[in-house]
Design a protein around this motif. Structure first.
Motif, PDB file in Angstrom:
ATOM      1  N   ALA A  34       7.247  25.543 -21.833  1.00  0.00           N
ATOM      2  CA  ALA A  34       6.950  26.785 -21.524  1.00  0.00           C
ATOM      3  C   ALA A  34       5.917  27.025 -20.261  1.00  0.00           C
ATOM      4  O   ALA A  34       5.060  26.096 -20.515  1.00  0.00           O
ATOM      5  CB  ALA A  34       6.487  27.564 -22.635  1.00  0.00           C
ATOM      6  N   TYR A  35       6.278  27.355 -19.042  1.00  0.00           N
ATOM      7  CA  TYR A  35       5.333  27.219 -17.993  1.00  0.00           C
ATOM      8  C   TYR A  35       4.893  28.726 -17.908  1.00  0.00           C
ATOM      9  O   TYR A  35       5.472  29.671 -17.875  1.00  0.00           O
ATOM     10  CB  TYR A  35       6.261  27.135 -16.693  1.00  0.00           C
ATOM     11  N   PRO A  36       3.325  28.719 -17.310  1.00  0.00           N
ATOM     12  CA  PRO A  36       2.807  30.029 -17.118  1.00  0.00           C
ATOM     13  C   PRO A  36       3.575  30.566 -15.925  1.00  0.00           C
ATOM     14  O   PRO A  36       3.810  29.931 -15.230  1.00  0.00           O
ATOM     15  CB  PRO A  36       1.176  29.612 -16.531  1.00  0.00           C
ATOM     16  N   LEU A  37       3.721  31.816 -15.740  1.00  0.00           N
ATOM     17  CA  LEU A  37       4.142  32.563 -15.040  1.00  0.00           C
ATOM     18  C   LEU A  37       4.014  32.239 -13.379  1.00  0.00           C
ATOM     19  O   LEU A  37       5.203  31.833 -12.802  1.00  0.00           O
ATOM     20  CB  LEU A  37       4.291  34.037 -15.300  1.00  0.00           C
ATOM     21  N   PRO A  38       2.919  32.176 -13.361  1.00  0.00           N
ATOM     22  CA  PRO A  38       2.486  31.703 -11.910  1.00  0.00           C
ATOM     23  C   PRO A  38       2.972  30.432 -11.404  1.00  0.00           C
ATOM     24  O   PRO A  38       3.627  30.186 -10.250  1.00  0.00           O
ATOM     25  CB  PRO A  38       1.010  31.928 -11.498  1.00  0.00           C
ATOM     26  N   LEU A  41       6.799  30.237 -11.330  1.00  0.00           N
ATOM     27  CA  LEU A  41       7.574  30.906  -9.904  1.00  0.00           C
ATOM     28  C   LEU A  41       7.198  30.008  -8.617  1.00  0.00           C
ATOM     29  O   LEU A  41       8.207  29.690  -7.974  1.00  0.00           O
ATOM     30  CB  LEU A  41       6.918  32.401  -9.818  1.00  0.00           C
ATOM     31  N   ARG A  42       6.173  29.430  -8.792  1.00  0.00           N
ATOM     32  CA  ARG A  42       5.924  28.383  -7.718  1.00  0.00           C
ATOM     33  C   ARG A  42       6.898  27.289  -7.831  1.00  0.00           C
ATOM     34  O   ARG A  42       7.377  26.881  -6.623  1.00  0.00           O
ATOM     35  CB  ARG A  42       4.655  27.769  -7.847  1.00  0.00           C
ATOM     36  N   ARG A  43       7.082  26.871  -8.947  1.00  0.00           N
ATOM     37  CA  ARG A  43       8.123  25.636  -8.984  1.00  0.00           C
ATOM     38  C   ARG A  43       9.233  26.010  -8.464  1.00  0.00           C
ATOM     39  O   ARG A  43      10.251  25.244  -8.094  1.00  0.00           O
ATOM     40  CB  ARG A  43       8.051  24.954 -10.265  1.00  0.00           C
TER      41      ARG A  43
END
Length: 95
Positions: A34-38, A41-43
């Motif tokens: 699980a990735y932090p939203l920012p 989005l960058r990835r």
């Protein structure tokens, strides 16, 4: 060019099946993470850009399906932009 799909889980527990025209998405995400939203989005923006450019190199034009998928992801992400704890989980890759 090998295309693939990948499944996401959003902060509200909804899921999306997403498209990439290239396997490059695998270089940016790990299933079950699980990735932090920012960060997510960058990835996803970078991976989608690379994938679309690979299509351009091979066929002479960028991938409109990749652009459409990125727009759909960004639209979905906007729903959670006010939540500092929002995370997006990459559930799996589907090849």
């Amino acid at each position: 060019m090998p295309e693939m799909h990948y499944r996401l889980r959003w902060p509200d527990d909804s899921e999306s099946l997403c498209y990439s025209p290239s396997l490059v998405i695998k270089d940016f995400f790990v299933p079950g993470t699980a990735y932090p939203l920012p960060d997510f989005l960058r990835r996803v923006r970078e991976a989608t850009h690379i994938a679309s450019e690979r299509v351009r190199a091979k066929y002479g034009f960028a991938c409109s399906a990749a652009a459409g998928q990125l727009q759909a992801i960004e639209d979905q992400a906007d729903r959670f932009s006010g939540r500092p704890d929002a995370r997006v989980e990459v559930l799996s890759f589907v090849e």
